[in-house]
Design a protein around this motif. Structure first.
Motif, PDB file in Angstrom:
ATOM      1  N   PRO A 122       0.798  -1.283   0.106  1.00  0.00           N
ATOM      2  CA  PRO A 122       0.110  -0.107   0.006  1.00  0.00           C
ATOM      3  C   PRO A 122       0.943   1.444  -0.053  1.00  0.00           C
ATOM      4  CG  PRO A 122      -0.850  -1.689   1.443  1.00  0.00           C
ATOM      5  CD  PRO A 122       0.457  -2.183   0.982  1.00  0.00           C
ATOM      6  N   ALA A 123       0.422   2.259  -0.776  1.00  0.00           N
ATOM      7  CA  ALA A 123       1.028   3.500  -0.685  1.00  0.00           C
ATOM      8  C   ALA A 123       1.291   4.059   0.699  1.00  0.00           C
ATOM      9  CB  ALA A 123       0.447   4.593  -1.733  1.00  0.00           C
ATOM     10  N   GLN A 124       2.358   4.870   1.113  1.00  0.00           N
ATOM     11  CA  GLN A 124       2.394   5.608   2.325  1.00  0.00           C
ATOM     12  C   GLN A 124       2.585   7.002   2.333  1.00  0.00           C
ATOM     13  OE1 GLN A 124       2.572   3.768   5.108  1.00  0.00           O
ATOM     14  NE2 GLN A 124       1.957   1.675   4.210  1.00  0.00           N
ATOM     15  N   PRO A 125       1.974   7.829   3.044  1.00  0.00           N
ATOM     16  CA  PRO A 125       2.063   9.342   2.968  1.00  0.00           C
ATOM     17  C   PRO A 125       3.678   9.598   3.088  1.00  0.00           C
ATOM     18  CG  PRO A 125       0.418   8.578   4.910  1.00  0.00           C
ATOM     19  CD  PRO A 125       1.251   7.415   4.489  1.00  0.00           C
ATOM     20  N   GLU A 126       3.751  10.649   2.452  1.00  0.00           N
ATOM     21  CA  GLU A 126       5.042  11.348   2.573  1.00  0.00           C
ATOM     22  C   GLU A 126       4.985  12.683   3.093  1.00  0.00           C
ATOM     23  OE1 GLU A 126       6.759  11.196  -1.569  1.00  0.00           O
ATOM     24  OE2 GLU A 126       5.309   9.603  -2.105  1.00  0.00           O
ATOM     25  N   ASP A 127       6.141  13.326   3.575  1.00  0.00           N
ATOM     26  CA  ASP A 127       6.216  14.843   3.959  1.00  0.00           C
ATOM     27  C   ASP A 127       6.119  15.678   2.705  1.00  0.00           C
ATOM     28  OD1 ASP A 127       6.111  14.124   6.510  1.00  0.00           O
ATOM     29  OD2 ASP A 127       8.239  14.430   7.049  1.00  0.00           O
ATOM     30  N   LEU A 128       5.294  16.509   2.503  1.00  0.00           N
ATOM     31  CA  LEU A 128       4.947  17.208   1.530  1.00  0.00           C
ATOM     32  C   LEU A 128       5.505  18.806   1.524  1.00  0.00           C
ATOM     33  CD1 LEU A 128       1.434  15.825   0.203  1.00  0.00           C
ATOM     34  CD2 LEU A 128       3.748  15.208  -0.561  1.00  0.00           C
ATOM     35  N   LEU A 129       5.004  19.197   2.614  1.00  0.00           N
ATOM     36  CA  LEU A 129       5.527  20.668   2.862  1.00  0.00           C
ATOM     37  C   LEU A 129       5.694  20.832   4.328  1.00  0.00           C
ATOM     38  CD1 LEU A 129       2.640  22.562   0.902  1.00  0.00           C
ATOM     39  CD2 LEU A 129       5.036  22.502   0.550  1.00  0.00           C
ATOM     40  N   ALA A 130       6.653  21.578   4.863  1.00  0.00           N
ATOM     41  CA  ALA A 130       6.877  22.001   6.185  1.00  0.00           C
ATOM     42  C   ALA A 130       7.145  23.467   6.473  1.00  0.00           C
ATOM     43  CB  ALA A 130       8.313  21.462   6.576  1.00  0.00           C
ATOM     44  N   TRP A 131       6.276  24.115   7.257  1.00  0.00           N
ATOM     45  CA  TRP A 131       6.391  25.494   7.684  1.00  0.00           C
ATOM     46  C   TRP A 131       5.837  25.852   8.985  1.00  0.00           C
ATOM     47  CZ3 TRP A 131       2.641  29.059   9.186  1.00  0.00           C
ATOM     48  CH2 TRP A 131       3.060  30.398   9.238  1.00  0.00           C
ATOM     49  N   GLY A 132       6.580  26.718   9.815  1.00  0.00           N
ATOM     50  CA  GLY A 132       6.104  27.114  10.964  1.00  0.00           C
ATOM     51  C   GLY A 132       5.964  26.054  11.890  1.00  0.00           C
ATOM     52  N   GLY A 133       7.007  24.944  12.001  1.00  0.00           N
ATOM     53  CA  GLY A 133       6.939  23.723  12.859  1.00  0.00           C
ATOM     54  C   GLY A 133       5.990  22.660  12.697  1.00  0.00           C
ATOM     55  N   LYS A 134       5.103  22.894  11.464  1.00  0.00           N
ATOM     56  CA  LYS A 134       3.986  22.008  11.015  1.00  0.00           C
ATOM     57  C   LYS A 134       4.480  21.417   9.680  1.00  0.00           C
ATOM     58  CE  LYS A 134       1.091  22.900  14.345  1.00  0.00           C
ATOM     59  NZ  LYS A 134       0.699  21.720  15.463  1.00  0.00           N
ATOM     60  N   THR A 135       4.089  19.942   9.523  1.00  0.00           N
ATOM     61  CA  THR A 135       4.140  19.402   8.447  1.00  0.00           C
ATOM     62  C   THR A 135       2.901  18.897   7.597  1.00  0.00           C
ATOM     63  OG1 THR A 135       6.368  18.514   9.269  1.00  0.00           O
ATOM     64  CG2 THR A 135       5.590  17.417   7.311  1.00  0.00           C
ATOM     65  N   LEU A 136       2.951  19.166   6.468  1.00  0.00           N
ATOM     66  CA  LEU A 136       1.799  18.553   5.713  1.00  0.00           C
ATOM     67  C   LEU A 136       2.038  17.333   4.818  1.00  0.00           C
ATOM     68  CD1 LEU A 136      -1.164  19.047   4.816  1.00  0.00           C
ATOM     69  CD2 LEU A 136      -0.286  20.274   2.828  1.00  0.00           C
ATOM     70  N   SER A 137       1.554  16.413   5.421  1.00  0.00           N
ATOM     71  CA  SER A 137       1.897  15.110   4.762  1.00  0.00           C
ATOM     72  C   SER A 137       0.580  14.496   4.032  1.00  0.00           C
ATOM     73  CB  SER A 137       2.456  13.967   5.753  1.00  0.00           C
ATOM     74  OG  SER A 137       1.201  13.661   6.706  1.00  0.00           O
TER      75      SER A 137
ATOM     76  N   LEU B 241       6.172  17.648  -9.683  1.00  0.00           N
ATOM     77  CA  LEU B 241       5.883  18.082  -8.437  1.00  0.00           C
ATOM     78  C   LEU B 241       6.879  19.211  -8.281  1.00  0.00           C
ATOM     79  CD1 LEU B 241       5.487  14.753  -7.751  1.00  0.00           C
ATOM     80  CD2 LEU B 241       4.640  15.998  -5.714  1.00  0.00           C
ATOM     81  N   ASN B 242       6.402  20.617  -7.819  1.00  0.00           N
ATOM     82  CA  ASN B 242       7.529  21.930  -7.701  1.00  0.00           C
ATOM     83  C   ASN B 242       6.978  22.407  -6.446  1.00  0.00           C
ATOM     84  OD1 ASN B 242       8.881  23.799  -8.361  1.00  0.00           O
ATOM     85  ND2 ASN B 242       7.729  24.987  -9.237  1.00  0.00           N
ATOM     86  N   THR B 243       8.113  22.229  -5.508  1.00  0.00           N
ATOM     87  CA  THR B 243       7.838  22.456  -4.108  1.00  0.00           C
ATOM     88  C   THR B 243       8.613  23.968  -3.830  1.00  0.00           C
ATOM     89  OG1 THR B 243       7.544  20.527  -3.413  1.00  0.00           O
ATOM     90  CG2 THR B 243       7.867  22.076  -1.574  1.00  0.00           C
ATOM     91  N   VAL B 244       8.020  24.930  -3.380  1.00  0.00           N
ATOM     92  CA  VAL B 244       8.713  26.106  -2.953  1.00  0.00           C
ATOM     93  C   VAL B 244       8.722  26.122  -1.186  1.00  0.00           C
ATOM     94  CG1 VAL B 244       8.880  28.721  -2.906  1.00  0.00           C
ATOM     95  CG2 VAL B 244       8.219  27.458  -5.048  1.00  0.00           C
ATOM     96  N   ASP B 245       9.747  26.050  -0.590  1.00  0.00           N
ATOM     97  CA  ASP B 245       9.873  25.857   0.867  1.00  0.00           C
ATOM     98  C   ASP B 245      11.193  26.587   1.244  1.00  0.00           C
ATOM     99  OD1 ASP B 245       9.549  25.160   3.383  1.00  0.00           O
ATOM    100  OD2 ASP B 245       9.814  23.182   3.216  1.00  0.00           O
TER     101      ASP B 245
END
Length: 232
Positions: A55-70, A86-90
């Motif tokens: 099964p697919a597993q969640p990945e860490d997609l965004l991190a900001w302000g001590g929080k992570t969107l997975s 995928l183009n991430t600006v972090d």
């Protein structure tokens, strides 16, 4: 007659000798089999027809302000689509982190494209223009909800829970059988300890490859993807 019988007997013995020839050497049992008295089974020549896929597993997609969107990211997309972007600006000390994505070209879902963006940041000022004279809390005063409603007026607002995250969601699936396309739009947002997450995604399926279950298939795929998103 006796001479003919002798010749037949000699011929039979020759055929038997050629068939028996050299006997195969016995295989010595392993120490475990020898101790248990078991005879090792012959290796099966039949290979598995299908490879088991984990099964697919969640990945860490965004991190900001001590929080992570997975949630489901590139690894999940690689199982469903061939063309993935995928183009991430972090950036450190920035007001937000964001990611744009686009998936397409699938044997499983021919004619489908999925694109959108993810946002994790300080407030909605990056997403929408807030009048300078307005003194309001974009979330508490319903500003963000009204903006989303204007974008998707056909969809009803509802709440969905993913892990510990409660999302405000508007989703709408439109199917035009005569024109041969299905469009699924989804916008969602959630706030966790001062961090705002905003999701905007659209799936478009062109053609009749999925038949009568096209809308159902597109909706299920998008709901599977969205249900993986969580703020930690």
């Amino acid at each position: 007659m006796k001479r003919l019988l002798c010749l037949l007997l000699l011929l039979s013995l020759a055929v038997w000798a050629a068939g028996c020839g050299k006997q195969p050497e016995p295989v010595a049992p392993s120490s475990e089999n020898a101790a248990s008295g078991e005879v090792p089974a012959a290796a099966s020549s039949t290979a598995p027809t299908e490879t088991q896929i984990a099964p697919a597993q969640p990945e860490d997609l965004l991190a900001w302000g001590g929080k992570t969107l997975s949630g489901y990211g590139a690894k999940w997309a690689e199982r469903e689509f061939a063309d993935i972007s995928l183009n991430t600006v972090d950036e450190e000390d920035a007001d937000c982190a964001s990611c744009s994505f686009a998936f397409s070209d699938s044997e499983k879902y021919p004619g489908m494209t999925v694109n959108g963006s993810l946002y994790l940041g300080k407030d909605v000022s990056v997403l929408f223009d807030i009048p300078e004279e307005a003194e309001l809390d974009p979330l508490a005063d319903g500003f963000l909800a009204e903006q989303v409603k204007a974008l998707l007026p056909e969809a009803k607002e509802e709440t969905r829970t993913s892990g510990s995250t409660v999302w405000n969601v508007r989703a709408f699936c439109q199917e035009a059988q005569t024109d041969g396309y299905v469009v699924y739009d989804l916008i969602a947002w959630s706030e966790a300890d001062g961090a705002l997450a905003y999701v905007n995604a659209t799936a478009v399926l062109r053609g009749a490859a999925l038949g009568d279950k096209a809308a159902e298939t597109v909706s299920a795929l998008m709901q599977e993807w969205f249900s993986s998103l969580e703020i930690r």
